[in-house]
Write an enzyme that holds these catalytic residues in place. Structure first.
Site, PDB file in Angstrom:
ATOM      1  NE  ARG A  26      59.853  25.290  47.098  1.00  0.00           N
ATOM      2  CZ  ARG A  26      60.402  24.472  47.992  1.00  0.00           C
ATOM      3  NH1 ARG A  26      61.278  23.587  47.615  1.00  0.00           N
ATOM      4  NH2 ARG A  26      60.066  24.547  49.254  1.00  0.00           N
ATOM      5  NE  ARG A  30      58.908  27.621  54.601  1.00  0.00           N
ATOM      6  CZ  ARG A  30      59.116  26.710  55.553  1.00  0.00           C
ATOM      7  NH1 ARG A  30      59.083  27.061  56.827  1.00  0.00           N
ATOM      8  NH2 ARG A  30      59.350  25.466  55.221  1.00  0.00           N
ATOM      9  CE  LYS A  73      58.546  19.536  50.256  1.00  0.00           C
ATOM     10  NZ  LYS A  73      57.718  20.290  51.226  1.00  0.00           N
ATOM     11  NE  ARG A 128      63.700  24.652  57.294  1.00  0.00           N
ATOM     12  CZ  ARG A 128      63.111  23.997  56.308  1.00  0.00           C
ATOM     13  NH1 ARG A 128      63.258  22.683  56.218  1.00  0.00           N
ATOM     14  NH2 ARG A 128      62.394  24.623  55.412  1.00  0.00           N
ATOM     15  NE  ARG A 142      60.931  21.861  59.702  1.00  0.00           N
ATOM     16  CZ  ARG A 142      60.630  21.982  58.407  1.00  0.00           C
ATOM     17  NH1 ARG A 142      60.636  20.921  57.628  1.00  0.00           N
ATOM     18  NH2 ARG A 142      60.327  23.155  57.899  1.00  0.00           N
TER      19      ARG A 142
HETATM   20  P1  AP5 Z   1      59.206  17.649  57.132  1.00  0.00           P
HETATM   21  O1  AP5 Z   1      59.387  16.232  56.702  1.00  0.00           O
HETATM   22  O2  AP5 Z   1      60.428  18.406  57.570  1.00  0.00           O
HETATM   23  O3  AP5 Z   1      58.376  18.474  56.031  1.00  0.00           O
HETATM   24  P2  AP5 Z   1      58.781  19.015  54.594  1.00  0.00           P
HETATM   25  O4  AP5 Z   1      57.635  18.764  53.689  1.00  0.00           O
HETATM   26  O5  AP5 Z   1      60.124  18.486  54.187  1.00  0.00           O
HETATM   27  O6  AP5 Z   1      58.834  20.549  54.938  1.00  0.00           O
HETATM   28  P3  AP5 Z   1      59.876  21.669  54.517  1.00  0.00           P
HETATM   29  O7  AP5 Z   1      59.537  22.856  55.389  1.00  0.00           O
HETATM   30  O8  AP5 Z   1      61.299  21.190  54.605  1.00  0.00           O
HETATM   31  O9  AP5 Z   1      59.481  21.943  53.073  1.00  0.00           O
HETATM   32  P4  AP5 Z   1      59.742  23.226  52.277  1.00  0.00           P
HETATM   33  O10 AP5 Z   1      59.326  22.795  50.926  1.00  0.00           O
HETATM   34  O11 AP5 Z   1      59.106  24.433  52.818  1.00  0.00           O
HETATM   35  O12 AP5 Z   1      61.287  23.507  52.551  1.00  0.00           O
HETATM   36  P5  AP5 Z   1      62.624  23.295  51.703  1.00  0.00           P
HETATM   37  O13 AP5 Z   1      63.679  22.914  52.636  1.00  0.00           O
HETATM   38  O14 AP5 Z   1      62.373  22.454  50.494  1.00  0.00           O
HETATM   39  O15 AP5 Z   1      58.122  17.648  58.319  1.00  0.00           O
HETATM   40  C1  AP5 Z   1      57.738  18.860  58.956  1.00  0.00           C
HETATM   41  C2  AP5 Z   1      57.429  18.574  60.451  1.00  0.00           C
HETATM   42  O16 AP5 Z   1      56.284  17.720  60.531  1.00  0.00           O
HETATM   43  C3  AP5 Z   1      58.562  17.847  61.185  1.00  0.00           C
HETATM   44  O17 AP5 Z   1      58.649  18.335  62.488  1.00  0.00           O
HETATM   45  C4  AP5 Z   1      58.138  16.376  61.171  1.00  0.00           C
HETATM   46  O18 AP5 Z   1      58.640  15.662  62.277  1.00  0.00           O
HETATM   47  C5  AP5 Z   1      56.602  16.501  61.218  1.00  0.00           C
HETATM   48  N1  AP5 Z   1      55.915  15.419  60.513  1.00  0.00           N
HETATM   49  C6  AP5 Z   1      56.277  14.838  59.327  1.00  0.00           C
HETATM   50  N2  AP5 Z   1      55.393  13.882  58.965  1.00  0.00           N
HETATM   51  C7  AP5 Z   1      54.441  13.886  59.950  1.00  0.00           C
HETATM   52  C8  AP5 Z   1      53.237  13.132  60.171  1.00  0.00           C
HETATM   53  N3  AP5 Z   1      52.844  12.176  59.283  1.00  0.00           N
HETATM   54  N4  AP5 Z   1      52.499  13.409  61.282  1.00  0.00           N
HETATM   55  C9  AP5 Z   1      52.890  14.363  62.177  1.00  0.00           C
HETATM   56  N5  AP5 Z   1      54.021  15.106  62.025  1.00  0.00           N
HETATM   57  C10 AP5 Z   1      54.775  14.867  60.929  1.00  0.00           C
HETATM   58  O19 AP5 Z   1      62.871  24.776  51.158  1.00  0.00           O
HETATM   59  C11 AP5 Z   1      63.239  25.834  52.013  1.00  0.00           C
HETATM   60  C12 AP5 Z   1      63.392  27.108  51.209  1.00  0.00           C
HETATM   61  O20 AP5 Z   1      64.460  26.962  50.245  1.00  0.00           O
HETATM   62  C13 AP5 Z   1      62.181  27.529  50.358  1.00  0.00           C
HETATM   63  O21 AP5 Z   1      61.229  28.248  51.111  1.00  0.00           O
HETATM   64  C14 AP5 Z   1      62.851  28.373  49.270  1.00  0.00           C
HETATM   65  O22 AP5 Z   1      63.183  29.642  49.754  1.00  0.00           O
HETATM   66  C15 AP5 Z   1      64.143  27.623  49.012  1.00  0.00           C
HETATM   67  N6  AP5 Z   1      63.997  26.621  47.935  1.00  0.00           N
HETATM   68  C16 AP5 Z   1      64.167  25.265  48.060  1.00  0.00           C
HETATM   69  N7  AP5 Z   1      63.952  24.647  46.885  1.00  0.00           N
HETATM   70  C17 AP5 Z   1      63.641  25.610  45.989  1.00  0.00           C
HETATM   71  C18 AP5 Z   1      63.292  25.589  44.615  1.00  0.00           C
HETATM   72  N8  AP5 Z   1      63.237  24.443  43.933  1.00  0.00           N
HETATM   73  N9  AP5 Z   1      63.011  26.771  44.008  1.00  0.00           N
HETATM   74  C19 AP5 Z   1      63.081  27.942  44.680  1.00  0.00           C
HETATM   75  N10 AP5 Z   1      63.397  28.029  45.989  1.00  0.00           N
HETATM   76  C20 AP5 Z   1      63.674  26.877  46.645  1.00  0.00           C
END
Ligand code: AP5
Length: 213
Positions: A87, A163, A13, A152, A126
């Site tokens: 979410r 997660r 994402k 992270r 990552r």
């Molecule tokens: P990346 O692009 O970083 O993936 P992502 O989908 O953004 O993953 P996140 O871990 O950031 O998502 P998340 O939803 O768990 O975390 P968030 O920060 O929102 O890519 C991942 C890796 O893969 C990278 O190394 C990249 O280089 C690689 N990659 C990408 N594309 C690729 C491809 N095509 N091929 C190969 N490799 C690839 O949330 C974190 C925490 O915050 C949550 O757990 C929760 O506690 C809290 N939180 C956030 N939002 C909310 C909400 N709305 N409600 C409640 N809690 C929330």
């Protein structure tokens, strides 16, 4: 254009959001980045910090309040991309209400599909540039030599499984909510990041204005 990007942790994402936002000249609103910025600044409530680091979900009210304030900022006037919000169904309902209150509406929800077997490897490998926030992967997108990198807290192997479980539980209701509204578009998130970008762009509603290249 107002778009939501959903997908499991590690689906790409953040990686895709940065490209799409640059192309459309709209801001990426990542609730995860906002929470991590508050953590860094020392302003994040301790109980939310513990929830995040353990791989759980921060309460809906706190997240809704954050978005309510953010979408009023001037850079959101032309549209925005929500990454990681909503979410849950209550968050999705609140988003509908927040947009309606402002006479706006969601154009599309892009769901990035990646099988669970690939996600753990993507997450544990990552690394993020401390200054620019650029996302790398030790194998798939190696960082340049000398980059100052962060690992992270919630990307440690013991947290990643939790997660992924919580994502599966939450989307059981969220995805049908958007499907029923006719907004959900599924995109295959496996392949090179550039290939995934092309699929995501093709899934956007026709008529959305793309920045002149
Ligand atoms: P990346 O692009 O970083 O993936 P992502 O989908 O953004 O993953 P996140 O871990 O950031 O998502 P998340 O939803 O768990 O975390 P968030 O920060 O929102 O890519 C991942 C890796 O893969 C990278 O190394 C990249 O280089 C690689 N990659 C990408 N594309 C690729 C491809 N095509 N091929 C190969 N490799 C690839 O949330 C974190 C925490 O915050 C949550 O757990 C929760 O506690 C809290 N939180 C956030 N939002 C909310 C909400 N709305 N409600 C409640 N809690 C929330």
């Amino acid at each position: 254009m107002i778009v939501v990007l959903v997908g499991p942790p590690g689906a790409g994402k953040g990686t895709q959001a940065k490209v799409v936002c640059a192309l459309f000249e709209i801001p990426q609103i990542s609730t995860g980045d906002m929470l991590r910025a508050a953590k860094k600044a020392g302003t994040l409530d301790r109980k939310y910090l513990e929830i995040m680091d353990a791989g759980g979900l921060v309460p809906d009210e706190a997240m809704i309040e954050l978005i309510d304030r953010r979408i009023d900022e001037s850079d959101c006037a032309r549209g925005f991309l929500l990454d990681g919000f909503p979410r849950t169904v209550p968050q999705a309902q609140a988003l509908d209400a927040l947009l309606a209150k402002r006479g706006r509406k969601l154009d599309a929800v892009i769901q990035l599909d990646v099988p669970r077997s690939l996600l753990e490897e993507r997450l544990t490998g990552r690394r993020t540039d401390k200054t620019s926030g650029q996302i790398y992967h030790l194998v798939y997108n190696p960082p340049p030599a000398g980059a100052e990198l962060e690992h992270r807290a919630d990307d440690r192997p013991e947290t990643v499984g939790k997660r992924l479980d919580s994502y599966e539980a939450m989307t059981a209701a969220l995805l049908p909510y958007y499907d029923k509204a006719g907004l959900l578009r599924r995109v295959d998130g496996v392949g090179k990041p550039e290939e995934v970008t092309e699929r995501a762009l093709a899934a956007l509603p026709s008529g959305t204005v793309r920045k002149a290249e």
